[in-house]
Design an enzyme around this catalytic site. Structure first.
Site, short mmCIF file in Angstrom:
data_model
loop_
_atom_site.label_atom_id
_atom_site.label_comp_id
_atom_site.label_asym_id
_atom_site.label_seq_id
_atom_site.Cartn_x
_atom_site.Cartn_y
_atom_site.Cartn_z
CG ASP A 373 -2.01 -0.95 1.21
OD1 ASP A 373 -2.02 -1.80 0.28
OD2 ASP A 373 -2.88 -0.91 2.10
CG HIS A 517 2.31 -0.01 4.27
ND1 HIS A 517 2.09 -0.94 5.27
CD2 HIS A 517 1.14 0.68 4.11
CE1 HIS A 517 0.84 -0.81 5.72
NE2 HIS A 517 0.24 0.17 5.03
NI NI Z 1 -2.71 3.25 3.38
#
Ligand code: NI
Length: 565
Positions: A373, A517
């Site tokens: 992400d 991430h």
């Molecule tokens: Ni996010």
């Protein structure tokens, strides 16, 4: 002296008496001579087995019986039997040559005198092992097994093949052997085999009898197993299994009319070439195909069997799997080639933008969807490198303003997409959607979609709400499936590669969606370990879309945390 004369007188008297009596017996004597029986002829003489011989002889009219005489090269005639019957069986020594003769006899009327006839012509015989009863069976296209029943007295067996010039010895087998496999034969040729036993006797090795007619076999090539007849872009492709002994194949075709008959349409040379494409099939027409193996033996073509029903296919255009001249596979539908992710049969296939097959996923086997992400960032290329090297894919939920026209990271999205990674929508500005109005949500979604489309050419098909924040209004407004996660690595918090690695490896299972991430170098470092480790454990690293396609699909407005089986 007196005494001598007296005795001499007795002798003389006696002689006189004999003469007188003899004269009286003369007619009787002549009668006996007339009654002397005829001479029999030995009709058969044979060795029954290794130590028995049997003879039979012709009938002599009026004979009361027969006497059998025997001798060897070293012994003289000896009477061995006297019989009423006209056959005689005797146990003898194996391998020794015996001579036999027979004579008939009659008894005088008073039953006191036996009058023998003349000896028959002598016949000789040697007791040898009997001919083994043999049979032969095919063992594949080029081997046969000769089997036989054991014979008494055999010390071993010899297997022969009948040839134009006589017999060729194929094998010497032990006394306990009952079969022998002959390899290297050719189909279409008639072979004759025979088996002969031998006995080790005082006379040395004595060969037994054998069946001169032998047992015959003609081997055949196997029946070609047809695999399929299917459409390709250039015609109907017929395929079959490699057939033992084949030097090539003949391909036959027939139409569907009642009187259609097989017509040879091609000869495919070589055993391993097991497909043929019929380029002359007319669109919309149904055809049957069958294939026969062939082999050239002694300059004659020997054909194998064939499946009479054949395999059928209707020639259609632009449907199904095809392979282009460079070996690239694609799947044509009436609307053109598939691109993206499709489930066909039991597998999930990912096609590139040109429609060429890129990846094949088996949903029956374990799989994991890694998701990243908030990127792209400077750490994204490193993750892409690892995925590329491992032939794996992941899903990137990108923030729109990081991929729009002004972003230095834009090319990373394009690269990821071309690698068959999936690009998801993570809003344009990473907004908490529960705090926004419906139009605000729509705007965040739309602006991100546009940026992604511009960056890589495709619209995101899934979204992830920032922070996982959602409610019914968010679900309804995003117009895409909402992808949450089942493994939260907390990589943003720990910034520890080792903790991220153990978090994934300790918690992952078939169907997991892993949250990471691609903003952090620590996550890129962790990915370098996680990706090969998961592959080693047998996981297919797939995109969310691939996993969903294999495990029941997704719908807009619905939330997904995992795709467990
Ligand atoms: Ni996010």
């Amino acid at each position: 002296m007196r005494r001598f004369y007296k005795r001499k007188g007795m002798v003389f008297f006696s002689l006189l008496l004999i003469l007188l009596l003899g004269a009286a017996a003369v007619p009787r004597y002549f009668a006996a001579a007339e009654q002397k029986p005829g001479t029999p002829v030995i009709k058969t003489i044979e060795s029954l087995d290794y130590n028995h011989v049997k003879l039979t002889w012709s009938e002599v009219k009026g004979a009361d019986g027969y006497r059998i005489f025997r001798k060897t090269a070293d012994t003289s005639w000896k009477r061995v039997g006297s019989y009423q019957a006209r056959s005689y069986t005797e146990e003898v020594e194996s391998g020794v040559t015996y001579y036999y003769a027979v004579c008939a006899y009659i008894w005088t009327d008073d039953g006191k005198t036996l009058i023998p006839g003349d000896f028959s012509q002598e016949r000789k015989i040697k007791a040898v092992t009997a001919a083994p009863s043999a049979s032969v069976k095919a063992a594949g296209w080029n081997s046969a097994v000769v089997s036989w029943k054991g014979v008494a007295g055999a010390d071993g067996y010899r297997v022969h093949r009948k040839t134009d010039s006589g017999r060729k010895t194929l094998a010497n087998c032990s006394a306990s052997a009952r079969s022998f496999k002959i390899e290297g034969l050719e189909p279409g040729i008639s072979y004759t085999f025979t088996v002969r036993a031998y006995a080790n006797t005082s006379q040395g090795k004595v060969w037994g009898k054998f069946d001169a007619d032998g047992v015959k076999i003609k081997l055949t090539l196997g029946t070609v197993k047809l695999k399929a007849a299917e459409n390709t872009d250039s015609g109907i492709r017929v395929s079959w299994s490699k057939t033992a002994g084949a030097q090539g194949y003949r391909v036959y075709r027939k139409g569907t009319s009642a009187d259609a008959s097989w017509e040879r349409i091609a000869v495919v040379k070589g055993q391993s070439k097991v497909s043929y494409t019929d380029k002359k099939a007319s669109v919309g027409k149904k055809y049957y195909y069958t294939v026969r193996a062939y082999r050239v033996v002694d300059s004659k073509t020997v054909l194998g069997g064939y499946q009479k029903k054949g395999v059928s296919c209707t020639r259609s255009k632009n449907m199904g799997w095809f392979t282009d001249s460079e070996g690239r596979r694609y799947y044509l539908t009436e609307d053109g080639r598939y691109t993206g992710v499709h489930k066909i049969g039991s597998k999930v296939y990912t096609f590139d933008q040109k429609g060429f097959l890129k990846r094949t996923i088996d949903p029956a086997k374990p799989m994991v969807a890694l998701t990243y992400d908030d990127g792209p960032s400077a750490s994204t290329p490193e993750i892409l490198d690892i995925l590329d090297k491992c032939d794996a894919a992941a899903t990137f939920f990108v923030v729109g303003n990081r991929v729009d026209g002004s972003s230095a990271y834009r090319s990373y999205v394009k690269r990821a997409y071309q690698m068959s990674c999936q690009i998801g929508n993570h809003t344009y500005e990473h907004k908490t959607l529960t705090a926004l109005s419906e139009s605000g949500i729509r705007s965040q979604m739309k602006k991100c979609d546009t940026a992604v489309k511009e960056a890589c050419g495709a619209l995101p098909s899934v979204m992830r709400p920032p922070g996982g924040s959602r409610n019914a209004a968010v679900d309804a407004a995003v117009l895409k499936p909402l992808i949450h996660w089942s493994v939260d690595t907390l990589d943003w918090k720990t910034r520890s590669a080792s903790q991220t690695v153990s978090s994934v490896l300790n918690n992952v299972k078939d169907g997991s969606i892993v949250l990471m991430h691609d903003l952090y170098a620590s996550t890129a470092d962790a990915s370098a370990k996680i990706i090969p480790a998961l592959i080693k454990k047998g996981y297919q690293l797939v995109t969310v879309e691939e996993m969903a396609a294999g495990r029941g699909g997704m719908k807009a407005g619905k939330r997904y945390y995992s795709f467990y089986r």
